[in-house]
Design a protein around this motif. Sequence first.
Motif, PDB file in Angstrom:
ATOM      1  N   GLU A  25       0.860  -1.178   0.000  1.00  0.00           N
ATOM      2  CA  GLU A  25       0.000   0.000   0.000  1.00  0.00           C
ATOM      3  C   GLU A  25       0.901   1.234   0.000  1.00  0.00           C
ATOM      4  O   GLU A  25       2.123   1.127   0.080  1.00  0.00           O
ATOM      5  CB  GLU A  25      -0.899  -0.012   1.243  1.00  0.00           C
ATOM      6  N   GLN A  26       0.329   2.395  -0.092  1.00  0.00           N
ATOM      7  CA  GLN A  26       1.145   3.609  -0.115  1.00  0.00           C
ATOM      8  C   GLN A  26       1.893   3.773   1.194  1.00  0.00           C
ATOM      9  O   GLN A  26       1.308   3.849   2.265  1.00  0.00           O
ATOM     10  CB  GLN A  26       0.265   4.833  -0.375  1.00  0.00           C
ATOM     11  N   SER A  27       3.220   3.821   1.092  1.00  0.00           N
ATOM     12  CA  SER A  27       4.050   3.968   2.283  1.00  0.00           C
ATOM     13  C   SER A  27       4.003   5.402   2.802  1.00  0.00           C
ATOM     14  O   SER A  27       4.044   6.353   2.028  1.00  0.00           O
ATOM     15  CB  SER A  27       5.500   3.585   1.974  1.00  0.00           C
ATOM     16  N   ARG A  28       3.944   5.545   4.115  1.00  0.00           N
ATOM     17  CA  ARG A  28       3.870   6.869   4.733  1.00  0.00           C
ATOM     18  C   ARG A  28       5.230   7.539   4.805  1.00  0.00           C
ATOM     19  O   ARG A  28       5.342   8.759   4.766  1.00  0.00           O
ATOM     20  CB  ARG A  28       3.266   6.737   6.124  1.00  0.00           C
ATOM     21  N   TYR A  29       6.279   6.738   4.951  1.00  0.00           N
ATOM     22  CA  TYR A  29       7.642   7.253   5.062  1.00  0.00           C
ATOM     23  C   TYR A  29       8.588   6.058   5.014  1.00  0.00           C
ATOM     24  O   TYR A  29       8.143   4.906   4.939  1.00  0.00           O
ATOM     25  CB  TYR A  29       7.848   8.029   6.368  1.00  0.00           C
ATOM     26  N   THR A  30       9.884   6.312   5.073  1.00  0.00           N
ATOM     27  CA  THR A  30      10.876   5.237   5.144  1.00  0.00           C
ATOM     28  C   THR A  30      11.513   5.240   6.530  1.00  0.00           C
ATOM     29  O   THR A  30      11.962   6.268   7.028  1.00  0.00           O
ATOM     30  CB  THR A  30      11.968   5.408   4.081  1.00  0.00           C
ATOM     31  N   LEU A  31      11.533   4.071   7.142  1.00  0.00           N
ATOM     32  CA  LEU A  31      12.145   3.865   8.450  1.00  0.00           C
ATOM     33  C   LEU A  31      13.470   3.137   8.237  1.00  0.00           C
ATOM     34  O   LEU A  31      13.528   2.124   7.544  1.00  0.00           O
ATOM     35  CB  LEU A  31      11.219   3.025   9.327  1.00  0.00           C
ATOM     36  N   VAL A  32      14.547   3.663   8.830  1.00  0.00           N
ATOM     37  CA  VAL A  32      15.872   3.061   8.695  1.00  0.00           C
ATOM     38  C   VAL A  32      16.281   2.445  10.025  1.00  0.00           C
ATOM     39  O   VAL A  32      16.221   3.107  11.069  1.00  0.00           O
ATOM     40  CB  VAL A  32      16.912   4.109   8.257  1.00  0.00           C
ATOM     41  N   LEU A  33      16.695   1.175   9.980  1.00  0.00           N
ATOM     42  CA  LEU A  33      17.131   0.471  11.183  1.00  0.00           C
ATOM     43  C   LEU A  33      18.649   0.475  11.278  1.00  0.00           C
ATOM     44  O   LEU A  33      19.344   0.244  10.293  1.00  0.00           O
ATOM     45  CB  LEU A  33      16.638  -0.982  11.171  1.00  0.00           C
ATOM     46  N   LEU A  34      19.151   0.712  12.488  1.00  0.00           N
ATOM     47  CA  LEU A  34      20.589   0.776  12.747  1.00  0.00           C
ATOM     48  C   LEU A  34      20.947  -0.249  13.824  1.00  0.00           C
ATOM     49  O   LEU A  34      20.501  -0.150  14.966  1.00  0.00           O
ATOM     50  CB  LEU A  34      20.969   2.183  13.204  1.00  0.00           C
ATOM     51  N   HIS A  35      21.773  -1.223  13.446  1.00  0.00           N
ATOM     52  CA  HIS A  35      22.054  -2.348  14.343  1.00  0.00           C
ATOM     53  C   HIS A  35      23.074  -2.012  15.416  1.00  0.00           C
ATOM     54  O   HIS A  35      23.731  -0.976  15.391  1.00  0.00           O
ATOM     55  CB  HIS A  35      22.502  -3.572  13.534  1.00  0.00           C
ATOM     56  N   ASP A  36      23.212  -2.922  16.374  1.00  0.00           N
ATOM     57  CA  ASP A  36      24.103  -2.727  17.515  1.00  0.00           C
ATOM     58  C   ASP A  36      25.541  -3.084  17.174  1.00  0.00           C
ATOM     59  O   ASP A  36      25.870  -3.357  16.015  1.00  0.00           O
ATOM     60  CB  ASP A  36      23.599  -3.553  18.702  1.00  0.00           C
ATOM     61  N   SER A  37      26.410  -3.128  18.194  1.00  0.00           N
ATOM     62  CA  SER A  37      27.853  -3.276  17.983  1.00  0.00           C
ATOM     63  C   SER A  37      28.272  -4.654  17.482  1.00  0.00           C
ATOM     64  O   SER A  37      29.376  -4.812  16.947  1.00  0.00           O
ATOM     65  CB  SER A  37      28.602  -2.961  19.273  1.00  0.00           C
ATOM     66  N   LEU A  38      27.441  -5.662  17.650  1.00  0.00           N
ATOM     67  CA  LEU A  38      27.732  -6.999  17.130  1.00  0.00           C
ATOM     68  C   LEU A  38      26.662  -7.451  16.137  1.00  0.00           C
ATOM     69  O   LEU A  38      26.632  -8.612  15.744  1.00  0.00           O
ATOM     70  CB  LEU A  38      27.826  -8.022  18.273  1.00  0.00           C
ATOM     71  N   GLY A  39      25.786  -6.527  15.728  1.00  0.00           N
ATOM     72  CA  GLY A  39      24.622  -6.894  14.925  1.00  0.00           C
ATOM     73  C   GLY A  39      24.845  -6.823  13.427  1.00  0.00           C
ATOM     74  O   GLY A  39      25.926  -6.535  12.925  1.00  0.00           O
ATOM     75  N   CYS A  40      23.761  -7.076  12.702  1.00  0.00           N
ATOM     76  CA  CYS A  40      23.765  -7.012  11.244  1.00  0.00           C
ATOM     77  C   CYS A  40      22.317  -7.149  10.760  1.00  0.00           C
ATOM     78  O   CYS A  40      21.399  -7.331  11.568  1.00  0.00           O
ATOM     79  CB  CYS A  40      24.626  -8.116  10.641  1.00  0.00           C
ATOM     80  N   VAL A  41      22.119  -7.075   9.464  1.00  0.00           N
ATOM     81  CA  VAL A  41      20.775  -7.173   8.890  1.00  0.00           C
ATOM     82  C   VAL A  41      20.076  -8.455   9.329  1.00  0.00           C
ATOM     83  O   VAL A  41      18.930  -8.443   9.781  1.00  0.00           O
ATOM     84  CB  VAL A  41      20.850  -7.108   7.345  1.00  0.00           C
ATOM     85  N   THR A  42      20.762  -9.582   9.203  1.00  0.00           N
ATOM     86  CA  THR A  42      20.143 -10.877   9.490  1.00  0.00           C
ATOM     87  C   THR A  42      19.684 -10.991  10.938  1.00  0.00           C
ATOM     88  O   THR A  42      18.640 -11.590  11.231  1.00  0.00           O
ATOM     89  CB  THR A  42      21.125 -12.023   9.170  1.00  0.00           C
ATOM     90  N   LEU A  43      20.448 -10.397  11.852  1.00  0.00           N
ATOM     91  CA  LEU A  43      20.105 -10.512  13.266  1.00  0.00           C
ATOM     92  C   LEU A  43      18.867  -9.714  13.662  1.00  0.00           C
ATOM     93  O   LEU A  43      18.334  -9.897  14.757  1.00  0.00           O
ATOM     94  CB  LEU A  43      21.300 -10.102  14.123  1.00  0.00           C
ATOM     95  N   TRP A  44      18.385  -8.831  12.780  1.00  0.00           N
ATOM     96  CA  TRP A  44      17.104  -8.170  13.047  1.00  0.00           C
ATOM     97  C   TRP A  44      15.940  -9.157  12.886  1.00  0.00           C
ATOM     98  O   TRP A  44      14.829  -8.882  13.323  1.00  0.00           O
ATOM     99  CB  TRP A  44      16.883  -6.999  12.085  1.00  0.00           C
ATOM    100  N   ARG A  45      16.202 -10.278  12.216  1.00  0.00           N
ATOM    101  CA  ARG A  45      15.207 -11.330  11.992  1.00  0.00           C
ATOM    102  C   ARG A  45      13.929 -10.756  11.361  1.00  0.00           C
ATOM    103  O   ARG A  45      13.999 -10.140  10.311  1.00  0.00           O
ATOM    104  CB  ARG A  45      14.945 -12.093  13.280  1.00  0.00           C
ATOM    105  N   ASP A  46      12.760 -10.913  11.991  1.00  0.00           N
ATOM    106  CA  ASP A  46      11.514 -10.463  11.357  1.00  0.00           C
ATOM    107  C   ASP A  46      11.124  -9.043  11.747  1.00  0.00           C
ATOM    108  O   ASP A  46      10.071  -8.552  11.364  1.00  0.00           O
ATOM    109  CB  ASP A  46      10.362 -11.414  11.695  1.00  0.00           C
ATOM    110  N   TRP A  47      11.979  -8.360  12.504  1.00  0.00           N
ATOM    111  CA  TRP A  47      11.663  -7.030  13.009  1.00  0.00           C
ATOM    112  C   TRP A  47      11.404  -6.021  11.889  1.00  0.00           C
ATOM    113  O   TRP A  47      10.425  -5.266  11.960  1.00  0.00           O
ATOM    114  CB  TRP A  47      12.787  -6.584  13.939  1.00  0.00           C
ATOM    115  N   PRO A  48      12.228  -5.936  10.841  1.00  0.00           N
ATOM    116  CA  PRO A  48      11.950  -4.972   9.764  1.00  0.00           C
ATOM    117  C   PRO A  48      10.584  -5.173   9.117  1.00  0.00           C
ATOM    118  O   PRO A  48       9.853  -4.207   8.879  1.00  0.00           O
ATOM    119  CB  PRO A  48      13.087  -5.215   8.764  1.00  0.00           C
ATOM    120  N   ALA A  49      10.243  -6.423   8.829  1.00  0.00           N
ATOM    121  CA  ALA A  49       8.956  -6.700   8.188  1.00  0.00           C
ATOM    122  C   ALA A  49       7.791  -6.364   9.116  1.00  0.00           C
ATOM    123  O   ALA A  49       6.756  -5.844   8.673  1.00  0.00           O
ATOM    124  CB  ALA A  49       8.879  -8.172   7.760  1.00  0.00           C
ATOM    125  N   LEU A  50       7.952  -6.632  10.403  1.00  0.00           N
ATOM    126  CA  LEU A  50       6.900  -6.309  11.375  1.00  0.00           C
ATOM    127  C   LEU A  50       6.665  -4.798  11.438  1.00  0.00           C
ATOM    128  O   LEU A  50       5.514  -4.341  11.458  1.00  0.00           O
ATOM    129  CB  LEU A  50       7.279  -6.827  12.756  1.00  0.00           C
TER     130      LEU A  50
END
Length: 260
Positions: A25-50
């Motif tokens: 659907e029409q997106s309201r804005y873009t949200l950018v996620l910034l991981h922690d000191s040992l993190g990465c994209v994969t470690l966010w797991r399902d959080w971005p999609a949620l």
Amino acid sequence: MITAIQDCVLINQKNVFYKHFTHTEQSRYTLVLLHDSLGCVTLWRDWPALLAEHLHCDVVVYDRVGYGLSDKMTTTVRGRDYLKDEAVFLKVFLEELELDKVVLFGHSDGASIALLFAAMYPDSTLALVAEAGHIFVEQVTLDGVRAAKTAYETTDLGERLVKYHGTKVDDVVKAWVDTWLSPAFADWTVEQEMAGITAPLLFIQGDLDEYGSLAQVDKTIQRAKGIAEKVIFPNVGHTPHKEVKELTLETIVAFLNKNL
């Protein structure tokens, strides 16, 4: 429905891996996620999609240089301003993706980067959520880093991180540990810089956070110039978005829906 693409963008001769989640659907804005000191994209797991689903927005998440699927860091030696440097890097990254104004959500180091970005680039920040961020060094932080260092040296933590960082694991840990435990970093603070934050700010933290006291929250809130709210989760540690996932999601959604 949420769709996702993944790609790399070249910044400063380094390939930076990212995923872009798009709400059909029409997106309201873009949200950018910034991981922690040992993190990465994969470690966010399902959080971005949620977040994309519940906020009806696009979500971009990326591996900082040296992490995950991005290129190896050039050196593990970091200066006192490495978090400011990451905020500058984020601005270049957003320009490459042709994103002008964004909402930020950062955890730990990522939260500090989000806070600094909002202070340095207020015209590019619609709102931000800081989870367990740091704006100055505390003894509890140093104790937590030392405990993590010991765990890396004496348990299978390193082997588990290889799944996410590959051959870069030693560099990821060394860059974090050596910086925070360095005598030159002992009096690091960006408390004054927080006065540059004008976008709506939500600071969330667990009251049992093993890396920072609630003074991190209060001093940030006191300095920020715009709407600034805090939510402290009882009996929760350093990662509310994992430990009390649904409650954290509800808290973030309510704040952003109210202020955007």
